[in-house]
Design a protein around this motif. Structure first.
Motif, PDB file in Angstrom:
ATOM      1  N   GLY A 141       9.165   2.099   3.663  1.00  0.00           N
ATOM      2  CA  GLY A 141      10.583   2.302   3.156  1.00  0.00           C
ATOM      3  C   GLY A 141      10.823   2.103   1.738  1.00  0.00           C
ATOM      4  O   GLY A 141      12.085   2.024   1.094  1.00  0.00           O
ATOM      5  N   GLN A 142      10.009   2.646   0.702  1.00  0.00           N
ATOM      6  CA  GLN A 142      10.138   2.928  -0.615  1.00  0.00           C
ATOM      7  C   GLN A 142       9.734   4.300  -1.001  1.00  0.00           C
ATOM      8  O   GLN A 142       8.743   4.359  -1.823  1.00  0.00           O
ATOM      9  CB  GLN A 142       9.196   1.917  -1.195  1.00  0.00           C
ATOM     10  CG  GLN A 142       9.416   0.318  -1.074  1.00  0.00           C
ATOM     11  CD  GLN A 142       8.662  -0.590  -1.844  1.00  0.00           C
ATOM     12  OE1 GLN A 142       8.665  -0.481  -2.906  1.00  0.00           O
ATOM     13  NE2 GLN A 142       8.135  -1.585  -1.053  1.00  0.00           N
ATOM     14  N   PRO A 143      10.420   5.185  -0.466  1.00  0.00           N
ATOM     15  CA  PRO A 143      10.045   6.827  -0.586  1.00  0.00           C
ATOM     16  C   PRO A 143      10.201   7.011  -2.158  1.00  0.00           C
ATOM     17  O   PRO A 143       9.332   7.953  -2.644  1.00  0.00           O
ATOM     18  CB  PRO A 143      10.910   7.489   0.151  1.00  0.00           C
ATOM     19  CG  PRO A 143      12.162   6.470   0.372  1.00  0.00           C
ATOM     20  CD  PRO A 143      11.538   5.355   0.574  1.00  0.00           C
ATOM     21  N   GLU A 144      10.847   6.140  -3.085  1.00  0.00           N
ATOM     22  CA  GLU A 144      10.876   6.559  -4.475  1.00  0.00           C
ATOM     23  C   GLU A 144       9.441   6.194  -5.213  1.00  0.00           C
ATOM     24  O   GLU A 144       9.166   6.576  -6.210  1.00  0.00           O
ATOM     25  CB  GLU A 144      12.134   5.757  -5.028  1.00  0.00           C
ATOM     26  CG  GLU A 144      11.864   4.282  -5.303  1.00  0.00           C
ATOM     27  CD  GLU A 144      12.143   3.601  -3.745  1.00  0.00           C
ATOM     28  OE1 GLU A 144      11.877   2.170  -3.812  1.00  0.00           O
ATOM     29  OE2 GLU A 144      12.291   4.189  -2.817  1.00  0.00           O
ATOM     30  N   ARG A 145       8.769   5.523  -4.514  1.00  0.00           N
ATOM     31  CA  ARG A 145       7.383   5.156  -5.103  1.00  0.00           C
ATOM     32  C   ARG A 145       6.360   6.454  -4.754  1.00  0.00           C
ATOM     33  O   ARG A 145       5.726   6.672  -3.968  1.00  0.00           O
ATOM     34  CB  ARG A 145       6.542   4.091  -4.525  1.00  0.00           C
ATOM     35  CG  ARG A 145       7.258   2.705  -4.818  1.00  0.00           C
ATOM     36  CD  ARG A 145       6.001   1.823  -4.469  1.00  0.00           C
ATOM     37  NE  ARG A 145       6.433   0.192  -4.742  1.00  0.00           N
ATOM     38  CZ  ARG A 145       5.819  -0.577  -5.729  1.00  0.00           C
ATOM     39  NH1 ARG A 145       4.949  -0.157  -6.544  1.00  0.00           N
ATOM     40  NH2 ARG A 145       6.351  -1.696  -5.676  1.00  0.00           N
ATOM     41  N   GLN A 146       6.489   7.238  -5.824  1.00  0.00           N
ATOM     42  CA  GLN A 146       5.568   8.726  -5.770  1.00  0.00           C
ATOM     43  C   GLN A 146       4.536   8.736  -6.735  1.00  0.00           C
ATOM     44  O   GLN A 146       3.589   9.581  -6.614  1.00  0.00           O
ATOM     45  CB  GLN A 146       6.889   9.817  -5.991  1.00  0.00           C
ATOM     46  CG  GLN A 146       7.836   9.914  -4.870  1.00  0.00           C
ATOM     47  CD  GLN A 146       7.056  10.882  -3.857  1.00  0.00           C
ATOM     48  OE1 GLN A 146       6.833  11.820  -4.074  1.00  0.00           O
ATOM     49  NE2 GLN A 146       7.310  10.308  -2.669  1.00  0.00           N
ATOM     50  N   VAL A 147       4.849   8.081  -7.933  1.00  0.00           N
ATOM     51  CA  VAL A 147       4.159   8.367  -9.170  1.00  0.00           C
ATOM     52  C   VAL A 147       2.639   7.884  -8.993  1.00  0.00           C
ATOM     53  O   VAL A 147       2.260   6.754  -8.731  1.00  0.00           O
ATOM     54  CB  VAL A 147       4.496   7.857 -10.486  1.00  0.00           C
ATOM     55  CG1 VAL A 147       3.792   8.186 -11.737  1.00  0.00           C
ATOM     56  CG2 VAL A 147       5.844   8.527 -10.491  1.00  0.00           C
ATOM     57  N   ILE A 148       1.418   8.453  -9.344  1.00  0.00           N
ATOM     58  CA  ILE A 148       0.030   8.142  -9.268  1.00  0.00           C
ATOM     59  C   ILE A 148      -0.328   8.219 -10.715  1.00  0.00           C
ATOM     60  O   ILE A 148      -0.288   9.288 -11.540  1.00  0.00           O
ATOM     61  CB  ILE A 148      -0.592   8.942  -8.396  1.00  0.00           C
ATOM     62  CG1 ILE A 148      -0.109   9.017  -6.880  1.00  0.00           C
ATOM     63  CG2 ILE A 148      -2.092   8.701  -8.464  1.00  0.00           C
ATOM     64  CD1 ILE A 148      -0.843   9.924  -6.046  1.00  0.00           C
TER      65      ILE A 148
END
Ligand code: PLP
Length: 465
Positions: A141-148
């Motif tokens: 439920g945290q789709p804004e966590r995208q950055v690697i």
């Protein structure tokens, strides 16, 4: 099945230049020089089409860890080819080698890893990592966590995602990389960034760059951090002992996934089964390839830790991702034979207790050579920095002008004297097969000393030191 006799060296070279676009190669330069043609190999030794014998201190390309000519791997491939050369693992099917290897991988990897996702190479494995970590955060439920976040001068492969995760600026310069959502921090390379600091203090500082970057991006937008335990292609850069524990602490603090790219460090290279064990981290995902089959056949994949596996399995529904060759039965059969051979020859223990420490002691002695400014080893990977002067006044060595290409000069002497050693700028690196004996370490060191002396002679004759 011998080398076709229709070709000699010159005609192989002509056909090669006419038709074969080699990876990471300047095509015109290669056509002018002609490629070196490797025709055979046994144990640690290659034979070229002119009959020269070469000590392969690079294990092919960091992969032939059990050495060349291992009959059990050859037999496993031949047997599986007859039994079932291919079947896929889509559509609720599987094959015995793919299942058995999954079970074996769960045994030899750290305990949090009970699941594997197969790919065909390290690059594909890292593409899977990008898909999987983003999928994981979607499911949380945290789709804004995208950055690697990854590191400059790291190497994670050559596909769009692999090259983007990697920090090779010359790769990014071709084709508009990195892809969105990937950002880099500096590497934990004391020689480059640590002047005036102890190694341990520098290790903490370099790990701190991760925290800075997380805060800059926004902690709720960061999905994962990826790194090689020891940077391989970047020049065998062994981080200070303080680095990885601090990285782990920061990942835990911000609840971000830790990915260990074990494509080189896995399967015994560092003296433990996996580099994360040597460095003391507990990654959530682990990419593997190269050493899993000792390079006898292509195979890669991702070990999936419990945290991610649970989400994918229990909440996931269908994970819309996979490759035709995910779990290829012949590749898996060879991997099983390879891992069993590593176990029966006790190669991991030998690297940890015998050949690794012995190589470290021999490399430490190289620091007496006038050309050497730093040596580093970790298990059976090692590097030495060629320098203009050992101390430029602040305890740090003075480097050569990179345009002089002293590393390439040294590499030329190595090839001419029967040694395959790689140059990354002026850093000479090795990663020999794990079957190397103590006597073969001595043989290798003899060759290295000879090539360093020849390089020193050139450098002096040209007035570069
Ligand atoms: C070689 C390598 C890769 C890429 O593997 P390929 O099989 O060449 O795609 C990825 N990560 C690391 C650390 C590597 O050394």
């Amino acid at each position: 099945m011998s080398t076709p006799t229709t070709h000699d060296t010159a005609s192989w070279q002509a056909a090669d230049a006419a038709h074969f676009l080699h990876p990471f190669t300047d095509f015109q330069q290669l056509a002018q020089k002609g490629s070196r043609i490797i025709t055979k190999a046994d144990n640690l030794y290659l034979t070229d089409s002119e009959g020269n014998r070469l000590f392969d201190a690079m294990s092919g390309l960091w992969c032939v860890n059990v050495g060349y000519g291992q009959q059990s791997l050859i037999d496993a491939a031949a047997h599986q080819m007859k039994e079932l050369p291919f079947y896929n693992s889509f559509f609720q099917t599987t094959t015995p080698p793919a299942v058995e290897l999954a079970q074996l991988l769960a045994e030899v990897t750290p305990p949090q890893f009970q699941h594997v996702f197969y790919a065909g190479s390290g690059s594909e494995g890292n593409d899977t990592v990008v898909r999987m970590v983003r999928r994981y955060w979607d499911l949380q439920g945290q789709p804004e966590r995208q950055v690697i976040i990854s590191r400059w001068n790291g190497y994670h492969g050559s596909t769009m995602a692999g090259a983007s995760l990697g920090g090779m600026k010359y790769m990014h310069a071709q084709g508009g990389l990195p892809i969105p959502g990937i950002t880099h921090i500096d590497q934990p390379h004391w020689l480059e960034h640590g002047a005036g600091m102890t190694r341990d203090a520098f290790g903490l500082k370099a790990a701190g760059w991760l925290e800075q970057k997380i805060l800059e991006v926004g902690p709720d937008k960061v999905a994962a951090f990826i790194g090689e335990p020891v940077q391989g292609a970047g020049g065998v850069i062994v981080p200070p002992a303080t680095y990885w524990p601090e990285i782990q602490r920061i990942c835990d603090k911000y609840n971000i996934l830790l990915v260990s790219d074990e494509v080189i460090c896995g399967f015994g290279r560092t003296g433990n089964w996996f580099g994360c064990e040597t460095m003391g981290t507990k990654p959530d995902l682990m990419t593997f390839a190269k050493g899993v089959t000792s390079g006898y056949i292509p195979l890669g994949g991702v070990m999936v830790g419990d945290r991610v596996a649970k989400a994918l399995i229990e909440q996931g529904g269908e994970f819309e991702h996979g490759y035709t060759y995910s779990g290829h039965p012949v590749a898996c059969a060879v991997a099983i034979a390879n891992i069993k051979l590593i176990q029966s020859l006790k190669l991991v223990e030998r690297v940890r207790d015998e050949t690794g420490p012995y190589l470290a002691a021999q490399f430490a002695k190289l620091n007496d050579h006038p050309l050497i400014g730093e040596t580093q080893t970790c298990g059976l990977m090692a590097s030495m920095q060629l320098v203009k002067a050992k101390d430029r006044g602040d305890g740090h060595p003075a480097m050569f002008d990179s345009a002089l290409e002293v590393g390439m000069l040294c590499r030329g002497h190595c090839f001419a004297n029967g040694l395959v050693m790689r140059a990354v700028g002026d850093r000479m690196i090795i990663a020999p097969p794990l079957v190397m004996t103590i006597a073969q370490v001595d043989e290798l060191m003899g060759l290295i000393h000879k090539c360093l002396d020849l390089t020193l002679g050139d450098v002096r004759a040209r007035g570069w030191v």
